[in-house]
Design an enzyme around this catalytic site. Structure first.
Site, short mmCIF file in Angstrom:
data_model
loop_
_atom_site.label_atom_id
_atom_site.label_comp_id
_atom_site.label_asym_id
_atom_site.label_seq_id
_atom_site.Cartn_x
_atom_site.Cartn_y
_atom_site.Cartn_z
N SER A 99 47.73 31.43 44.69
CA SER A 99 47.48 32.80 45.12
C SER A 99 46.08 33.17 44.66
O SER A 99 45.74 33.00 43.48
CB SER A 99 48.51 33.76 44.53
N GLU A 100 45.25 33.68 45.56
CA GLU A 100 43.83 33.84 45.27
C GLU A 100 43.54 34.89 44.22
O GLU A 100 42.41 34.97 43.72
CB GLU A 100 43.07 34.15 46.55
N ASN A 101 44.54 35.73 43.86
CA ASN A 101 44.30 36.69 42.78
C ASN A 101 44.44 36.04 41.40
O ASN A 101 44.22 36.70 40.39
CB ASN A 101 45.25 37.89 42.89
N SER A 121 39.81 31.17 40.50
CA SER A 121 40.60 30.99 41.72
C SER A 121 39.69 30.66 42.90
O SER A 121 39.95 29.72 43.66
CB SER A 121 41.39 32.26 42.00
#
Length: 218
Positions: free
Chosen positions: A45-47, A87
């Site tokens: 997840s890019e967060n 990320s």
């Protein structure tokens, strides 16, 4: 035709053992629930999370554990949490094997528009720009037509672009299609009960049909 869950189930069949996969906002987040238990897949997840699990059951949500779309999620044993800089370092360094995104429009040469509709409130670009610029394999999960019944698979996108010449495969409620390097949507599978004529009518861009087109197996 498929509902959103059906689209997610079909896309899950594209994931291979050992893949690192980024799931975008919307339909792609549902894919996490349909990855086979015996398959070793790491969801990013890019967060700032590596090792995302399926959605939590009602009553088991943790408001501090969310994906990039601010939905509550679960973390698998061995998961790692880090900042957005790391990320996006993973994404830009092409460490992610597969990106699954939603889209508002896709063109027949693989351009994607996924972040802005003029005059309407949309969440914005987010991490999609980096994902489509860096990922080697992009699958789009989307509705074949918009609310007005107009095709979202076009000769060229009318909305502001997120990326160009990047989409490799599309799964909609009607069909599975490859986007060919030379341009065009090559029809691979049709949804159960959907006819070739229905897919033709819903596709404004160049649709390539070769031989018998089987129904999807979900």
């Amino acid at each position: 035709m498929l509902d959103k869950t059906g689209i997610a189930k079909r896309i899950a069949k594209e994931i291979k053992d050992g893949f690192y996969v980024n799931l975008g906002i919307g339909i792609p987040t549902l894919v996490a629930n349909y990855i086979p238990d015996d398959m070793d897949v790491i969801l990013q997840s890019e967060n700032g999370l590596l090792g995302m699990g399926p959605f939590p059951f009602e009553g088991e949500e943790d408001a501090d554990t969310i994906n990039a779309g601010k939905q509550t999620i679960t973390m698998l044993p061995g998961s790692a949490v880090f900042d957005s800089a790391m990320s996006f370092g993973m994404i830009r360094a092409k460490k992610v094997n597969l990106t699954i995104l939603g889209a508002m429009e896709v063109s027949e040469n693989g351009d994607i528009a996924s972040w802005k509709i003029p005059g309407k409130m949309v969440k914005g670009m987010g991490g999609a720009m980096d994902l489509v610029a860096s990922a080697e394999n992009i699958i789009v999960a989307m509705q074949h037509v918009n609310k007005a019944g107009e095709s979202k698979l076009l000769p060229s996108c009318t909305l502001p672009l997120t990326g160009i010449n990047c989409v490799k495969k599309i799964v909609t409620e009607l069909a599975v299609m490859d986007v060919l390097p030379e341009g065009g949507f090559k029809l691979l599978e049709r949804a159960p009960g959907v006819t070739i004529d229905e897919i033709k009518a819903a596709t404004a861009g160049k649709l390539i049909i070769e031989g018998e087109i089987p129904e999807m197996v979900i």
